[in-house]
Design a protein around this motif. Structure first.
Motif, PDB file in Angstrom:
ATOM      1  N   LEU A 129     -23.146  -1.080 -14.175  1.00 33.12           N
ATOM      2  CA  LEU A 129     -23.483  -1.350 -15.576  1.00 33.12           C
ATOM      3  C   LEU A 129     -24.471  -0.309 -16.102  1.00 33.12           C
ATOM      4  N   SER A 130     -25.429   0.065 -15.265  1.00 32.39           N
ATOM      5  CA  SER A 130     -26.399   1.081 -15.652  1.00 32.39           C
ATOM      6  C   SER A 130     -25.690   2.390 -15.979  1.00 32.39           C
ATOM      7  N   GLN A 131     -24.812   2.816 -15.071  1.00 32.11           N
ATOM      8  CA  GLN A 131     -24.077   4.080 -15.286  1.00 32.11           C
ATOM      9  C   GLN A 131     -23.240   4.020 -16.560  1.00 32.11           C
ATOM     10  N   ALA A 132     -22.535   2.920 -16.742  1.00 35.55           N
ATOM     11  CA  ALA A 132     -21.636   2.822 -17.898  1.00 35.55           C
ATOM     12  C   ALA A 132     -22.428   2.763 -19.204  1.00 35.55           C
ATOM     13  N   TYR A 133     -23.497   1.982 -19.210  1.00 38.82           N
ATOM     14  CA  TYR A 133     -24.325   1.886 -20.420  1.00 38.82           C
ATOM     15  C   TYR A 133     -24.904   3.255 -20.787  1.00 38.82           C
ATOM     16  N   ASN A 134     -25.464   3.948 -19.795  1.00 38.74           N
ATOM     17  CA  ASN A 134     -26.086   5.247 -20.097  1.00 38.74           C
ATOM     18  C   ASN A 134     -25.066   6.243 -20.625  1.00 38.74           C
ATOM     19  N   ASP A 135     -23.892   6.282 -20.012  1.00 37.32           N
ATOM     20  CA  ASP A 135     -22.876   7.232 -20.462  1.00 37.32           C
ATOM     21  C   ASP A 135     -22.353   6.867 -21.848  1.00 37.32           C
ATOM     22  N   TRP A 136     -22.236   5.574 -22.120  1.00 38.75           N
ATOM     23  CA  TRP A 136     -21.794   5.125 -23.452  1.00 38.75           C
ATOM     24  C   TRP A 136     -22.801   5.548 -24.536  1.00 38.75           C
ATOM     25  N   VAL A 137     -24.074   5.337 -24.256  1.00 39.20           N
ATOM     26  CA  VAL A 137     -25.093   5.716 -25.250  1.00 39.20           C
ATOM     27  C   VAL A 137     -25.035   7.215 -25.522  1.00 39.20           C
ATOM     28  N   LEU A 138     -24.922   7.995 -24.448  1.00 45.36           N
ATOM     29  CA  LEU A 138     -24.889   9.447 -24.641  1.00 45.36           C
ATOM     30  C   LEU A 138     -23.635   9.877 -25.392  1.00 45.36           C
ATOM     31  N   ALA A 139     -22.521   9.223 -25.112  1.00 44.27           N
ATOM     32  CA  ALA A 139     -21.253   9.657 -25.702  1.00 44.27           C
ATOM     33  C   ALA A 139     -21.067   9.143 -27.118  1.00 44.27           C
ATOM     34  N   GLU A 140     -21.525   7.943 -27.395  1.00 42.45           N
ATOM     35  CA  GLU A 140     -21.165   7.334 -28.674  1.00 42.45           C
ATOM     36  C   GLU A 140     -22.330   7.066 -29.617  1.00 42.45           C
TER      37      GLU A 140
END
Lengths: 383, 120
Positions: A129-140
């Motif tokens: 969840l940490s990885q996905a949340y961080n990548d989502w914030v950076l991407a979107e």
């Protein structure tokens, strides 16, 4: 935009400020928003999460005393579920419209549900969840506006993996901190088990942010939470009771001694309790310092002299006896360690005017400018 | 200003290491401790809350090993702990153990003809 003249001879208005920084600007994310960003490495737990009908309780342990009275509205400042979901893209501009409406130049993005990562029972799920949340914030999220910054939200269940996550993302544009999810965090933040996280943050020049929320109260103070009956009781107690144990353990277990270049921002504990806990730390250090050989000077000296610790002002609370009481509390806490935060779009949010109107004219203009944005801009290294 | 010597105890009263005598000199309580065979005098007053500092126990000192981080204990009882709130001061210097912001006045001592004197 509020621009009332202020008392005591100051003519400073909010519009005069060069910079207003929200040091705690929330997203209202749901797991569905960022699940598509979860690496295939975590395909198994991703499938389990996809199977969940209610991730806040089945993946996180996110609970409330009552649903509260603010329901699912979409007005700014009103708690609403899934504000950021939807495929049309429009809802993703809520953060920017908040900033425009309230004259906020920069926001340091923080999660809402995901700030409860410590309540995720399954460690692999927490990491994923940490990885996905961080990548989502950076991407979107971040590239929508030059005033948006973020903190890497780590899963403290695996400090070594969290350190790798910090190293992986620290060079990305807009990354200015590391968010430690403190609600339900065991052991508390001062424990040496988290040193890899602090080391990675310090090595990468990032500030540590500590944020809890009401939804984690049942994990954090379970027996006390059982006795709470209303959302008002819950919200009054939840943030400070999460922040201060983590602040206290961080100070007394020598984190500032081991990481002398690491700065800490404790979020959403308000102003007025801060001086008391600092005084109490010094008091206990002087009485029981022999228990604390890793602390070599007054805790307040790490805070004020070494400039390692900051607190956000929000929620300032209602000062019914006198509006000037807030400025007095800030003077006691030390104006140099207080930074404005809005907490938008949560229902407890403080628009800039809520703080500004009570401190302008009470504190000198330079101090007001620092609290409203300049100190945070320095802390996060904004250009 | 040159001080005067005040008789505080016979050497026999302070012959044991760790022993102490508290006496009143010019309206102030002063303690003399035997630390490692030497006499050290300090005011019986804690700057924290005006407690009777020198009525408290003497102690050694905990420290952290700079390499391992482990706690160590120096058992030389060179420190006195206030009985009110446990603030601790180095008897030989008057300095607070944990912070250089606080200290207690100390005084010179002298021994002459079997008598311990404090110079104030």
């Amino acid at each position: 935009m509020s621009s009332q003249p202020t008392g005591s001879g100051s003519r400073l208005t909010l519009d005069d400020l060069d910079v207003v920084v929200d040091a705690d600007g929330h997203l209202k994310e749901s797991v569905d928003d960022y699940l598509p960003y979860m690496d295939d490495e975590f395909a198994g737990v991703r499938k389990l999460i996809e199977n969940s009908s209610h991730p806040p309780s089945e993946v996180f342990s996110h609970t409330r005393t009552t649903p509260g009275t603010y329901g699912g509205g979409e007005r700014i400042g009103i708690e609403g579920r899934d504000v950021y979901t939807g495929s049309d893209g429009q809802t993703r501009d809520v953060k920017l419209s908040e900033m425009d409406k309230f004259g906020i130049d920069y926001s340091v993005i923080t999660p809402t549900l995901t700030s409860g990562l410590s309540t995720v029972n399954n460690d692999e799920m927490a990491i994923a969840l940490s990885q996905a949340y961080n990548d989502w914030v950076l991407a979107e999220i971040l590239d929508r506006h030059e005033g948006l910054y973020t903190a890497i939200t780590v899963a403290p269940q695996d400090p070594h993996h969290a350190a790798e996550e910090i190293d992986r993302l620290s060079d990305e544009d807009g990354v200015v901190g590391v968010l430690m999810p403190i609600g339900g965090l065991q052991p508390p933040a001062g424990a040496r088990v988290y040193d890899p996280i602090y080391q990675a943050a310090e090595d990468n020049g990032l500030a540590m942010l500590y944020h809890g929320s009401t939804g984690q109260m049942g994990e954090h103070w379970p027996t006390m939470r059982k006795g709470l009956e209303t959302n008002a009781e819950d919200v009054t107690l939840s943030h400070p009771t999460m922040v201060f144990p983590n602040f206290v353990t961080t100070m007394l277990r020598g984190v500032p001694e081991r990481f002398p270049d690491l700065k800490h921002l404790f979020q959403e504990a308000g102003v007025a309790a801060v001086p008391y806990f600092i005084w109490r730390l010094d008091d206990q250090y002087l009485s029981k310092g022999e228990e604390l050989p890793h602390v070599t000077k007054l805790p307040s000296e790490y805070i004020y002299d070494d400039e390692l610790v900051y607190f956000t002002t929000q929620p300032v609370g209602h000062t019914a006896r006198s509006p000037a009481d807030l400025a007095k509390a800030i003077e006691l806490a030390g104006p140099e360690i207080m930074v404005y935060a809005a907490d938008l779009p949560h229902a407890a949010f403080d628009p800039p005017s809520e703080l500004f109107d009570r401190i302008a004219g009470q504190l000198d203009d330079d101090t007001v400018r620092q609290i409203m944005g300049e100190t945070a801009a320095d802390l996060f290294g904004f250009a | 200003m040159v001080g005067e010597d005040y008789e505080i105890a016979a050497v026999e009263e302070l012959s044991e290491e760790g022993s102490r005598v508290i006496a009143e000199i010019r309206g102030r309580e002063v303690a003399v401790f035997n630390v490692g065979g030497e006499y050290h005098a300090m005011l019986n007053y804690c700057p924290h809350a005006s407690g009777p500092l020198c009525d408290g126990p003497t102690t050694g000192r905990f420290e952290a090993d700079p390499d391992s981080g482990r706690m160590t204990y120096d058992d030389e009882e060179r420190y006195v702990q206030c009985p009110w709130h446990d603030w601790k001061f180095d008897i030989t210097t008057g300095k607070n153990v944990h912070s250089n912001r606080y200290a207690v006045p100390t005084f010179e001592t002298a021994v002459e003809d079997g008598t311990v004197y404090v110079r104030m």
